[in-house]
Scaffold this active site. Structure first.
Site, mmCIF file in Angstrom:
data_model
loop_
_atom_site.group_PDB
_atom_site.id
_atom_site.type_symbol
_atom_site.label_atom_id
_atom_site.label_comp_id
_atom_site.label_asym_id
_atom_site.label_seq_id
_atom_site.Cartn_x
_atom_site.Cartn_y
_atom_site.Cartn_z
ATOM 1 C CB CYS A 176 17.715 -37.977 34.415
ATOM 2 S SG CYS A 176 17.170 -37.741 33.237
ATOM 3 C CG ASP B 246 3.937 -11.568 34.950
ATOM 4 O OD1 ASP B 246 5.326 -11.751 34.806
ATOM 5 O OD2 ASP B 246 4.886 -10.616 33.641
#
Length: 198
Positions: free
Chosen positions: A23, A115
């Site tokens: 990570c 959108d």
């Protein structure tokens, strides 16, 4: 009343745990590539099941890893210790658990268009770091195909030929893409239509 036109894209990426090796390399890579995402009008946000205090402390490790000591992470990390958001978005890895036995968030990537619709989702196992070259390549493809009636073939990168979508008739393709070329195949069907990606 007219609404503001939103042109930004969003990239939400989750990771299993703060203060873990893979990570740290991933969030470090995103930090280095933040200008590339910005150039593509992409807003970045990370998520894990760790709390805010861990995010703040760990972000110093991430910034140190990429040689940016004393600077702030260029994007926020959502703290989701209750797993509410990760669960609703399907970002829980049932096989990976924290020390208390609770499942952690997986290595997911969601790309959301202007959108507000999901355009891409990728799920990586906890043991495999993500390839951000590929994620940027896919964003380039999504942004190109959102504007033009093209698709991108295997291993496409910006500057390589795109393909005219099958829904365009030969006449429409010729009008819209005057430089397109049709590759012949044994079936005789002219569906392999390559065009510069402009």
């Amino acid at each position: 009343m007219t609404g503001r036109v939103i042109r930004d894209w969003g990239v939400l990426f989750s990771h299993p745990r703060d203060f873990t090796p893979v990570c740290t390399t991933e969030l470090g890579e995103v930090t280095k590539r933040a200008p590339e995402f910005k150039k593509r009008n992409c807003k970045l946000i990370a998520l894990s099941c760790d709390g805010v205090d861990d995010h703040v402390a760990w972000s110093e490790d991430v910034m140190s890893y990429v040689g940016c000591n004393g600077k702030k992470l260029p994007y926020p990390i959502i703290a989701d210790p209750t797993r509410d958001i990760a669960t609703k978005l399907g970002m829980i890895d049932a096989d990976e658990k924290d020390p208390s036995g609770m499942p952690v968030s997986c290595r997911a990537v969601f790309v959301v268009g202007p959108d507000h619709r999901l355009k891409l989702s990728i799920l990586y196992p906890a043991t495999t770091g993500r390839n951000f070259d590929e994620i940027l390549r896919v964003i380039d493809s999504l942004q190109l195909t959102a504007k033009k009636s093209v698709a991108t073939p295997v291993d496409w990168t910006p500057g390589k030929p795109a393909m005219v979508v099958p829904s365009l008739s030969p006449e429409e393709a010729k009008k819209m893409f005057p430089k397109h070329e049709v590759r012949s195949v044994p079936s005789g069907k002219g569906y392999l239509r390559f065009t510069p990606d402009y």
